[in-house]
Design an enzyme around this catalytic site. Structure first.
Site, short mmCIF file in Angstrom:
data_model
loop_
_atom_site.label_atom_id
_atom_site.label_comp_id
_atom_site.label_asym_id
_atom_site.label_seq_id
_atom_site.Cartn_x
_atom_site.Cartn_y
_atom_site.Cartn_z
CB CYS A 291 0.66 -6.01 5.20
SG CYS A 291 1.91 -5.33 4.21
CG LEU A 292 5.94 -6.42 5.63
CD1 LEU A 292 6.81 -5.35 5.71
CD2 LEU A 292 6.28 -7.53 4.87
#
Length: 559
Positions: A291-292
């Site tokens: 993800c991030l």
């Protein structure tokens, strides 16, 4: 202001005004919408008449639900009068879909926002949400003598008390961090003000020399990748003969308000890489970002390549975007007005609260995360069985003011990374500088990182790139252990010399494979690793990296 869950009232008003103003000066479209409404009304009348003729059922519905809309899948919805009721609702959805997306002159962002808001209102008034118009609830009420409604009221009171006291959702008490989840043996070998670095104990006599460093997103607790033993990606890697390190991000407090993206790079990834290299000094690292965490890792990898530091062996990105131009419905919460509004909210406490972020994600999937729960818990009086993933999902994290503002503006709003404007160490970085093989995983039903957005890495990286598209959403598509997998995936490797193909063409030319992508990834790591040897020591005592405490450490318990 906090009651809006981070939405800017001015942004909503601007979108609505843009849509309504252009609709008002489009008589042709208004005529088409009126004709479409009349057409659908006549079809509904014919459908209702057909139901009466066929004894309450009709062979062919007028309109079907949207993909992944399971509200009317129960056979009871095909009986009179509920078949007509739910068809009328679906026609309303269809009409509003056209009315909000087909108005010429409205900016694409405003059109998506008005369409989103219309769906939120419609979802609130869906016939499935009310006792009188939900045949499944009515049947349950008759069979139980109303006990389901009593149980539902008790569930509501319990949930309300838990929300007020900020206790986790019902049933998650059975999963305890460090005991039944996040329980893979290991030690914290390094700690600073932002991270703990966990080194896991080996599970094989010999391990591949190149270690694996996992960078999870800082908007979540790291243990989504180390849930219960049967669902742990960390354990799967250990059993395959890898040495695994994990970053555990600190849950920030108000005093951390000025930590920015540069701090998450230097105190986070750079510090973790230094710790890994201290333990395994002679071998490059298999870096993995989720993800991030994957976005930040891609930035770090580009910066390392620019400095000609060959610290990485491979780079794996899991549901991570590097181009935010088409970041899906999450962009509804990111425009200049929304970001400014959110900055004002965060300024008060120096943080974005976990419940504000959770509110935004819940709205994106309101059918699944809000209204289906209302029906199940409060109308049917049931409870979903708790799971390790549900427990993790309820264990939210905060974000510091400066970092979240920079992240939204530089990546989402300005798309600086894709445009070559993202600055690290005083100079912009480009993903085309990355010079190690990449393994990129996207999930087919991802509302956070849409797979076609993830696929854009093909336009940015000039390396041998293996791309995987797996069924499932942002979390369950990644947490996909082979032993219990019911999913499929597609996989293809594109050499750095190959020409670009579109995502749709890629989808057409790669067949589905039954099962989990985990095995294919482990095989890829093995191909890019050296022959196994003796495991490294736990920490590097000679330079002060002695084990501090056992995994999962302390930061994971911050609430």
């Amino acid at each position: 202001m906090q009651a809006t869950l981070g939405r800017s009232p001015l942004s909503v008003l601007n979108a609505y005004s843009d849509w309504l103003g252009h609709l008002a000066v489009a008589p042709g479209l208004r005529q088409q919408l009126l004709e479409f409404a009349i057409q659908r009304s006549l079809q509904l009348w014919q459908y209702a008449t057909g139901c009466a003729v066929h004894g309450g059922t009709a062979p062919v519905p007028c309109v079907g639900p949207l993909p992944q809309d399971n509200r009317f899948s129960n056979p009871a919805w095909s009986t009179w009068p509920f078949n007509v009721v739910h068809q009328a609702f679906l026609m309303q959805e269809e009409w509003w879909g056209r009315a909000t997306t087909a108005v010429p002159g409205v900016s694409p962002h405003n059109a998506r926002e008005v369409s989103f808001l219309a769906r939120q209102v419609l979802d609130q008034f869906a016939p499935s949400n009310f006792v009188a118009t939900n045949p499944v609830v009515l049947r349950k009420t008759l069979e139980s003598g109303g006990r389901n409604l009593w149980d539902g009221a008790c569930n509501f009171v319990d949930d309300l008390q838990r929300a007020i006291s900020r206790r986790p959702v019902a049933g998650t008490e059975a999963y305890r961090v460090g005991e039944t989840i996040a329980c893979t043996p290991g030690s914290v070998i390094f700690r600073n003000e932002l991270i703990e670095l966990i080194q896991y104990s080996p599970m094989t006599d010999k391990v591949h020399p190149e270690p694996v460093l996992i960078v999870p997103a800082w908007i979540m607790k790291y243990y989504i990748l180390d849930l219960s033993p049967e669902n742990s990606l960390v354990r799967h890697l250990l059993e395959a003969g890898h040495t695994v390190f994990m970053i555990s991000w600190r849950n920030p407090r108000p005093e951390h308000r000025d930590l920015g993206m540069d701090d998450y790079l230097s105190l986070g990834i750079d510090a973790a890489l230094a710790g890994v290299k201290a333990v395994v000094p002679d071998h490059p690292v298999h870096a993995v970002g989720y993800c991030l965490g994957g976005t930040l890792l891609a930035i770090a990898a580009a910066a390392l390549a620019r400095r000609e530091e060959h610290a990485l062996k491979t780079l794996t990105l899991l549901a991570a975007q590097t181009d935010f131009a088409d970041a899906g419905e999450l962009t509804l919460f990111v425009d200049e007005s929304e970001v400014t509004f959110l900055e004002d909210l965060m300024w008060q406490r120096g943080l974005l609260e976990a419940r504000q972020m959770a509110g935004a994600f819940h709205l994106l999937r309101s059918n699944d995360l809000i209204w289906s729960r209302v029906v199940r818990d409060y109308l049917l009086g049931g409870r979903m069985a708790a799971s390790d993933l549900m427990t993790w999902n309820a264990d939210g994290t905060r974000m510091p003011y400066r970092m979240h503002s920079e992240y939204l503006r530089q990546l989402f709003l300005n798309n600086d990374l894709a445009a070559g404007r993202y600055v690290v160490g005083g100079m912009p970085v480009g993903l085309s500088n990355i010079d190690v093989p990449m393994f990129v995983v996207a999930t087919a039903w991802d509302h956070v990182a849409p797979w076609k957005s993830v696929y854009k890495i093909h336009l940015q990286a000039d390396v041998d790139l293996t791309f995987v598209l797996t069924t499932g959403g942002h979390n369950v598509g990644i947490v996909n252990p082979p032993k219990s997998s019911t999913r499929q995936y597609r996989m293809g490797t594109q050499p750095h010399t190959a020409t670009y193909i579109s995502p749709d063409h890629w989808l057409e030319t790669h067949d589905s494979i039954a099962g989990s992508w985990w095995g294919a990834w482990v095989d890829w790591l093995k191909t890019n690793s050296s022959a196994p040897g003796a495991p490294p020591t736990m920490g590097a005592t000679a330079i002060g990296l002695s084990p501090i405490e056992g995994a999962p450490g302390s930061y994971v318990f911050d609430r």
